[in-house]
Motif scaffolding. Structure first.
Motif, PDB file in Angstrom:
ATOM      1  N   ARG A 190       0.828  -1.216   0.000  1.00 20.66           N
ATOM      2  CA  ARG A 190       0.000   0.000   0.000  1.00 20.66           C
ATOM      3  C   ARG A 190       0.860   1.263   0.000  1.00 20.66           C
ATOM      4  O   ARG A 190       0.484   2.278  -0.603  1.00 20.66           O
ATOM      5  N   ALA A 191       2.032   1.194   0.654  1.00 19.50           N
ATOM      6  CA  ALA A 191       2.935   2.344   0.665  1.00 19.50           C
ATOM      7  C   ALA A 191       3.583   2.552  -0.694  1.00 19.50           C
ATOM      8  O   ALA A 191       3.770   3.690  -1.141  1.00 19.50           O
ATOM      9  N   GLU A 192       3.937   1.451  -1.368  1.00 18.98           N
ATOM     10  CA  GLU A 192       4.632   1.545  -2.654  1.00 18.98           C
ATOM     11  C   GLU A 192       3.682   1.851  -3.809  1.00 18.98           C
ATOM     12  O   GLU A 192       4.032   2.601  -4.711  1.00 18.98           O
ATOM     13  N   ILE A 193       2.520   1.229  -3.807  1.00 16.34           N
ATOM     14  CA  ILE A 193       1.551   1.459  -4.896  1.00 16.34           C
ATOM     15  C   ILE A 193       0.176   1.774  -4.288  1.00 16.34           C
ATOM     16  O   ILE A 193      -0.718   0.928  -4.238  1.00 16.34           O
ATOM     17  N   PRO A 194       0.018   3.023  -3.797  1.00 15.37           N
ATOM     18  CA  PRO A 194      -1.215   3.399  -3.095  1.00 15.37           C
ATOM     19  C   PRO A 194      -2.467   3.313  -3.948  1.00 15.37           C
ATOM     20  O   PRO A 194      -3.578   3.213  -3.407  1.00 15.37           O
ATOM     21  N   ASP A 195      -2.306   3.340  -5.276  1.00 16.62           N
ATOM     22  CA  ASP A 195      -3.482   3.259  -6.138  1.00 16.62           C
ATOM     23  C   ASP A 195      -3.935   1.824  -6.373  1.00 16.62           C
ATOM     24  O   ASP A 195      -4.954   1.590  -7.029  1.00 16.62           O
ATOM     25  N   PHE A 196      -3.202   0.857  -5.841  1.00 19.29           N
ATOM     26  CA  PHE A 196      -3.572  -0.551  -5.999  1.00 19.29           C
ATOM     27  C   PHE A 196      -4.642  -0.906  -4.970  1.00 19.29           C
ATOM     28  O   PHE A 196      -4.401  -0.901  -3.764  1.00 19.29           O
ATOM     29  N   THR A 413       7.910   2.079  -9.637  1.00 17.91           N
ATOM     30  CA  THR A 413       7.309   2.986  -8.662  1.00 17.91           C
ATOM     31  C   THR A 413       8.256   4.165  -8.420  1.00 17.91           C
ATOM     32  O   THR A 413       9.447   4.093  -8.697  1.00 17.91           O
ATOM     33  N   ALA A 414       7.720   5.246  -7.883  1.00 19.29           N
ATOM     34  CA  ALA A 414       8.501   6.465  -7.670  1.00 19.29           C
ATOM     35  C   ALA A 414       9.664   6.243  -6.708  1.00 19.29           C
ATOM     36  O   ALA A 414      10.697   6.909  -6.807  1.00 19.29           O
ATOM     37  N   THR A 415       9.497   5.294  -5.786  1.00 18.38           N
ATOM     38  CA  THR A 415      10.538   5.061  -4.778  1.00 18.38           C
ATOM     39  C   THR A 415      11.333   3.784  -5.043  1.00 18.38           C
ATOM     40  O   THR A 415      12.069   3.333  -4.170  1.00 18.38           O
ATOM     41  N   LYS A 416      11.193   3.225  -6.227  1.00 16.12           N
ATOM     42  CA  LYS A 416      11.842   1.944  -6.542  1.00 16.12           C
ATOM     43  C   LYS A 416      13.350   1.986  -6.302  1.00 16.12           C
ATOM     44  O   LYS A 416      13.927   1.052  -5.747  1.00 16.12           O
ATOM     45  N   SER A 417      14.019   3.047  -6.712  1.00 16.60           N
ATOM     46  CA  SER A 417      15.486   3.098  -6.666  1.00 16.60           C
ATOM     47  C   SER A 417      16.037   3.431  -5.286  1.00 16.60           C
ATOM     48  O   SER A 417      17.243   3.373  -5.068  1.00 16.60           O
TER      49      SER A 417
END
Length: 484
Positions: A190-196, A413-417
């Protein structure tokens, strides 16, 4: 005697206190890396954001069971609760944590050979000096001992057969730590992909239904269908009973829930969220595990989750699944298992799909834990409140788990790296040592001090913990840079 004991205690205490300094001296001879925080995060700190609340924080506080689940579990346990039950719960906990990945045929042959050689050496047997009849008799006796010792050595590799009693014992032993681990993984999603927001859930090896409850905590009233697969009918019945609040005459809290004992072969119906939690070690061999993992991937519409215990066997199972799916998706990685692409039971060549890892890896490359020295596990820790059913002391427990979350997409995701902290952070006076998995597939150590880092980068690192992501990038500095 007392003086000796005090001296030993003092020596042990000094060794513990010196550990951090010894590690720092050891690390000081390695290439140095530093952290740079993203500008937008830097601005948030300037605006007053507390460091312990930065956006990369992933550590979950103490996890408790949902009130309705805890009440249902206690209702079930009341039926069995006794001294023998409590003893069996302790035994079950140990057995589960000692459970090993099933031995492959070549491993069993090697083990047999090892045991036979050891027995013959111990008894100083010289076959050359014996007659054919004596040799046959001795080898027959040795073979009987070999089979017995082999069976004893493989006890931790065998799946557990759950009758009604053992299913209730498993509930008391494993419901809180399993729930806490799965809940933590779902919170990460949920933190990584909140739209899921999943609408359908497929739970392989569903057991007592822990995944279903955890999913409803993170996405309440969001599911249109739950599909649970577990080969054990007693587990399925207990799962259904928990959803009925521990009373078989009540309606199920969640609906509709479908139960099956076997994995459907067809891939026509796909599910938003597919989960395998604490199940892969019960599959008899690598060939069948690979078949199951591939089957689950083809049933996945969006996100696949694999969770296992954070021991060597659990991490090996997660790594096997991670490598297989990345290979199916065209990623060039080094696998740690053997599989035959010509196997007619697999469709790996013709049905490859896009895939990217959502968590915990900040990359889709070969796992660095396959090659680095030192600790070889990628695992994380969660604290949980256990069930209380008559114990004198029911303190909080800690559970380590390994996992991977993979999504059917090429999008990152925006925070992947952002680098992931993969071991406890060592902190000292104006110093924090972080060991992190980075976006280039390497594990790097950063010594963050007040003198070699900007204020926000240093304090962000010091307030971070095992499992968190640092909101920025790591870069290499000069080897002779002062670390004081």
């Amino acid at each position: 005697m007392l003086l000796n004991s005090l001296q030993l205690f003092s020596k042990s205490l000094n060794q513990t206190n010196n550990y951090k300094n010894q590690l720092i001296r050891f690390l000081s001879n390695k290439p140095k890396f530093a952290i740079t925080i993203n500008d937008d995060i830097d601005n948030q700190f300037e605006a007053g954001l507390k460091y312990r609340k930065h956006v990369g924080r992933r550590r979950v506080p103490i996890v408790s069971l949902p009130i309705r689940l805890e009440a249902a579990a206690n209702t079930v346990i009341e039926k069995y609760n006794s001294q023998q039950f409590r003893e069996d719960v302790k035994t079950m906990f140990r057995v589960i944590m000692d459970h090993k990945m099933p031995a492959e045929p070549n491993e069993m042959m090697a083990k047999k050979k090892e045991i036979r050689v050891r027995l013959m050496d111990k008894e100083a047997i010289d076959l050359k000096s014996m007659s054919p009849e004596e040799r046959h008799e001795v080898l027959q006796r040795i073979d009987i001992k070999v089979e017995k010792r082999l069976k004893d050595s493989l006890l931790n590799h065998l799946p557990i057969e759950y009758n009604e009693w053992k299913a209730a014992v498993y509930l008391a032993a494993r419901l809180p730590p399993n729930f806490a681990s799965i809940y933590s993984v779902f919170k990460e999603i949920r933190a990584e992909i909140p739209d899921f927001v999943p609408k359908t859930l497929f739970d392989f090896g569903s057991g007592i239904g822990t995944t279903l409850w955890a999913a409803n905590e993170l996405w309440p009233k969001g599911f249109d269908e739950y599909f649970c697969v577990d080969i054990n009918a007693n587990m399925n019945e207990l799962s259904r009973l928990l959803i009925q609040g521990g009373n078989e005459n009540k309606k199920m809290i969640f609906d509709p829930v479908f139960y099956r004992q076997y994995l459907p072969v067809s891939h026509n119906i796909k599910y938003d969220l597919v989960v395998s939690a604490f199940s892969l070690l019960d599959i008899p061999d690598a060939k069948n595990r690979i078949h199951v993992i591939e089957n689950l991937w083809h049933k996945t519409q969006d996100v696949l989750v694999i969770v296992e215990h954070g021991n060597r066997s659990g991490f090996a199972a997660v790594l096997e699944a991670r490598n297989l799916i990345l290979q199916l998706s065209g990623h060039k990685i080094t696998a740690n298992f053997n599989y035959n692409p010509n196997n007619s039971q697999l469709s790996t060549v013709s049905q490859s799909t896009d895939a990217t890892i959502i968590s915990p890896c900040p990359h889709d490359l070969t796992c660095p834990r396959q090659f680095t020295d030192g600790p070889v596990l990628c695992n994380f820790e969660i604290t949980y409140n256990p069930l209380r059913y008559g114990q004198q002391k029911a303190l909080t427990g800690r559970e380590r788990y390994s996992y991977v979350v993979i999504r059917k997409t090429k999008e990152q995701t925006a925070t992947k790296s952002w680098p992931r902290i993969v071991q406890p952070v060592l902190t000292g006076h104006h110093r924090a040592i972080c060991r992190m998995c980075c976006s280039d597939g390497q594990i790097r150590e950063v010594i963050a001090t007040k003198s070699n880092h900007p204020k926000h980068a240093y304090k962000c690192a010091k307030q971070s913990d095992w499992g968190d992501k640092l909101p920025g990038l790591i870069y290499e500095t000069q080897n002779n840079q002062n670390q004081d």
